[in-house]
Design a protein around this motif. Sequence first.
Motif, PDB file in Angstrom:
ATOM      1  N   SER A 160       0.855  -1.187   0.000  1.00 37.67           N
ATOM      2  CA  SER A 160       0.000   0.000   0.000  1.00 37.67           C
ATOM      3  C   SER A 160       0.896   1.243   0.000  1.00 37.67           C
ATOM      4  CB  SER A 160      -0.896   0.005   1.238  1.00 37.67           C
ATOM      5  OG  SER A 160      -1.443   1.290   1.450  1.00 37.67           O
ATOM      6  N   GLN A 161       0.827   2.002  -1.070  1.00 35.11           N
ATOM      7  CA  GLN A 161       1.635   3.224  -1.136  1.00 35.11           C
ATOM      8  C   GLN A 161       1.270   4.181  -0.005  1.00 35.11           C
ATOM      9  OE1 GLN A 161       4.287   3.892  -3.434  1.00 35.11           O
ATOM     10  NE2 GLN A 161       4.643   5.383  -1.810  1.00 35.11           N
ATOM     11  N   GLN A 162       0.001   4.232   0.363  1.00 34.83           N
ATOM     12  CA  GLN A 162      -0.435   5.106   1.454  1.00 34.83           C
ATOM     13  C   GLN A 162       0.262   4.722   2.768  1.00 34.83           C
ATOM     14  OE1 GLN A 162      -4.668   5.214   2.174  1.00 34.83           O
ATOM     15  NE2 GLN A 162      -4.439   6.509   3.966  1.00 34.83           N
ATOM     16  N   MET A 163       0.362   3.416   3.047  1.00 32.26           N
ATOM     17  CA  MET A 163       1.038   2.987   4.269  1.00 32.26           C
ATOM     18  C   MET A 163       2.526   3.336   4.227  1.00 32.26           C
ATOM     19  SD  MET A 163      -1.195   1.789   6.317  1.00 32.26           S
ATOM     20  CE  MET A 163      -0.419   0.722   7.499  1.00 32.26           C
ATOM     21  N   ILE A 164       3.151   3.157   3.093  1.00 30.43           N
ATOM     22  CA  ILE A 164       4.566   3.523   2.941  1.00 30.43           C
ATOM     23  C   ILE A 164       4.739   5.025   3.177  1.00 30.43           C
ATOM     24  CG2 ILE A 164       6.440   3.768   1.239  1.00 30.43           C
ATOM     25  CD1 ILE A 164       6.206   0.921   2.280  1.00 30.43           C
ATOM     26  N   ASP A 165       3.856   5.836   2.589  1.00 31.52           N
ATOM     27  CA  ASP A 165       3.939   7.291   2.744  1.00 31.52           C
ATOM     28  C   ASP A 165       3.754   7.706   4.199  1.00 31.52           C
ATOM     29  OD1 ASP A 165       4.315   7.438   0.003  1.00 31.52           O
ATOM     30  OD2 ASP A 165       2.253   8.084  -0.421  1.00 31.52           O
ATOM     31  N   GLU A 166       2.795   7.093   4.884  1.00 34.03           N
ATOM     32  CA  GLU A 166       2.557   7.420   6.293  1.00 34.03           C
ATOM     33  C   GLU A 166       3.754   7.027   7.155  1.00 34.03           C
ATOM     34  OE1 GLU A 166      -1.257   6.180   7.871  1.00 34.03           O
ATOM     35  OE2 GLU A 166      -2.256   6.752   6.015  1.00 34.03           O
ATOM     36  N   PHE A 167       4.314   5.850   6.877  1.00 39.95           N
ATOM     37  CA  PHE A 167       5.487   5.413   7.635  1.00 39.95           C
ATOM     38  C   PHE A 167       6.667   6.346   7.381  1.00 39.95           C
ATOM     39  CE2 PHE A 167       9.107   2.335   8.252  1.00 39.95           C
ATOM     40  CZ  PHE A 167       9.011   2.302   9.628  1.00 39.95           C
ATOM     41  N   GLN A 168       6.861   6.747   6.133  1.00 42.13           N
ATOM     42  CA  GLN A 168       7.952   7.668   5.794  1.00 42.13           C
ATOM     43  C   GLN A 168       7.784   9.000   6.529  1.00 42.13           C
ATOM     44  OE1 GLN A 168      10.548   6.646   3.457  1.00 42.13           O
ATOM     45  NE2 GLN A 168      11.476   8.260   4.658  1.00 42.13           N
ATOM     46  N   THR A 169       6.554   9.467   6.670  1.00 44.45           N
ATOM     47  CA  THR A 169       6.285  10.706   7.418  1.00 44.45           C
ATOM     48  C   THR A 169       6.701  10.551   8.881  1.00 44.45           C
ATOM     49  OG1 THR A 169       4.466  11.301   5.940  1.00 44.45           O
ATOM     50  CG2 THR A 169       4.468  12.316   8.134  1.00 44.45           C
ATOM     51  N   ILE A 170       6.373   9.413   9.475  1.00 41.04           N
ATOM     52  CA  ILE A 170       6.757   9.142  10.870  1.00 41.04           C
ATOM     53  C   ILE A 170       8.275   9.090  11.003  1.00 41.04           C
ATOM     54  CG2 ILE A 170       6.710   7.401  12.707  1.00 41.04           C
ATOM     55  CD1 ILE A 170       3.837   6.698  11.671  1.00 41.04           C
ATOM     56  N   LEU A 171       8.924   8.426  10.059  1.00 35.50           N
ATOM     57  CA  LEU A 171      10.390   8.342  10.089  1.00 35.50           C
ATOM     58  C   LEU A 171      11.021   9.724   9.974  1.00 35.50           C
ATOM     59  CD1 LEU A 171      10.963   5.262   7.748  1.00 35.50           C
ATOM     60  CD2 LEU A 171      11.074   5.308  10.248  1.00 35.50           C
ATOM     61  N   ASN A 172      10.510  10.538   9.067  1.00 34.79           N
ATOM     62  CA  ASN A 172      11.038  11.888   8.884  1.00 34.79           C
ATOM     63  C   ASN A 172      10.842  12.720  10.136  1.00 34.79           C
ATOM     64  OD1 ASN A 172      11.858  11.340   6.252  1.00 34.79           O
ATOM     65  ND2 ASN A 172       9.957  12.116   5.357  1.00 34.79           N
ATOM     66  N   LYS A 173       9.666  12.616  10.736  1.00 30.03           N
ATOM     67  CA  LYS A 173       9.355  13.373  11.956  1.00 30.03           C
ATOM     68  C   LYS A 173      10.311  13.006  13.095  1.00 30.03           C
ATOM     69  CE  LYS A 173       5.705  13.602  15.368  1.00 30.03           C
ATOM     70  NZ  LYS A 173       4.396  13.072  15.736  1.00 30.03           N
ATOM     71  N   ASN A 174      10.737  11.736  13.129  1.00 31.04           N
ATOM     72  CA  ASN A 174      11.634  11.260  14.174  1.00 31.04           C
ATOM     73  C   ASN A 174      13.109  11.290  13.764  1.00 31.04           C
ATOM     74  OD1 ASN A 174       9.960  10.142  16.578  1.00 31.04           O
ATOM     75  ND2 ASN A 174       8.835   9.554  14.746  1.00 31.04           N
ATOM     76  N   HIS A 175      13.381  11.863  12.600  1.00 31.85           N
ATOM     77  CA  HIS A 175      14.745  12.032  12.096  1.00 31.85           C
ATOM     78  C   HIS A 175      15.511  10.714  11.991  1.00 31.85           C
ATOM     79  CE1 HIS A 175      13.896  16.247  12.663  1.00 31.85           C
ATOM     80  NE2 HIS A 175      13.610  16.017  13.926  1.00 31.85           N
TER      81      HIS A 175
END
Length: 174
Positions: free
Chosen positions: A20-35
């Motif tokens: 799911s591209q949406q799940m990948i995008d959401e996970f990437q947002t979390i990763l970015n937020k946590n550096h």
Amino acid sequence: LSLLQGVNHQQVKMIAVDNSQQMIDEFQTILNKNHISNLFDCRFEDVCKTKIDNASVVIMNLTLQFIKQNERDELVGKIYQGLNNGGVFVLTEKVVNENQLAEKLLQTQHEQFKFENGYSKLEISQKRQALENVLVRDTLAIHIHRLQQAGFTEVVPWFQAFQFVGLMAVSNYP
């Protein structure tokens, strides 16, 4: 994710896979937020087609139950083959209980848990119907047998809540 702060990205490589591209995008947002996005290679792909090699740990949470039953053994075998000696496969799945009374009791308790945590009875019913014939559960015994048939020398159930079970399988344990 806070445990990953300070991890040397040259020593650790983590790959996150989802179809799911949406799940990948959401996970990437979390990763970015946590550096910590530099620690992950996020892939939008079918886990059955993902190449696994030189892995120390493979974690699969609530995924196998969505894979066609005739493809599950092959996927677990591929994971086993891709693990280093002593590697660990952590598998978490929703299982079906062989005892129908126990299954009914656990299902009722799980639905009550959802209700007490804000889901309406309609939402619970709609989710159950949406997952019918999509989420196909195996018994705990089938999961353990599958892992052993793939070659895992140690299979340890380490968690259970309602119908959810966590297994840890070790590759070539001495």
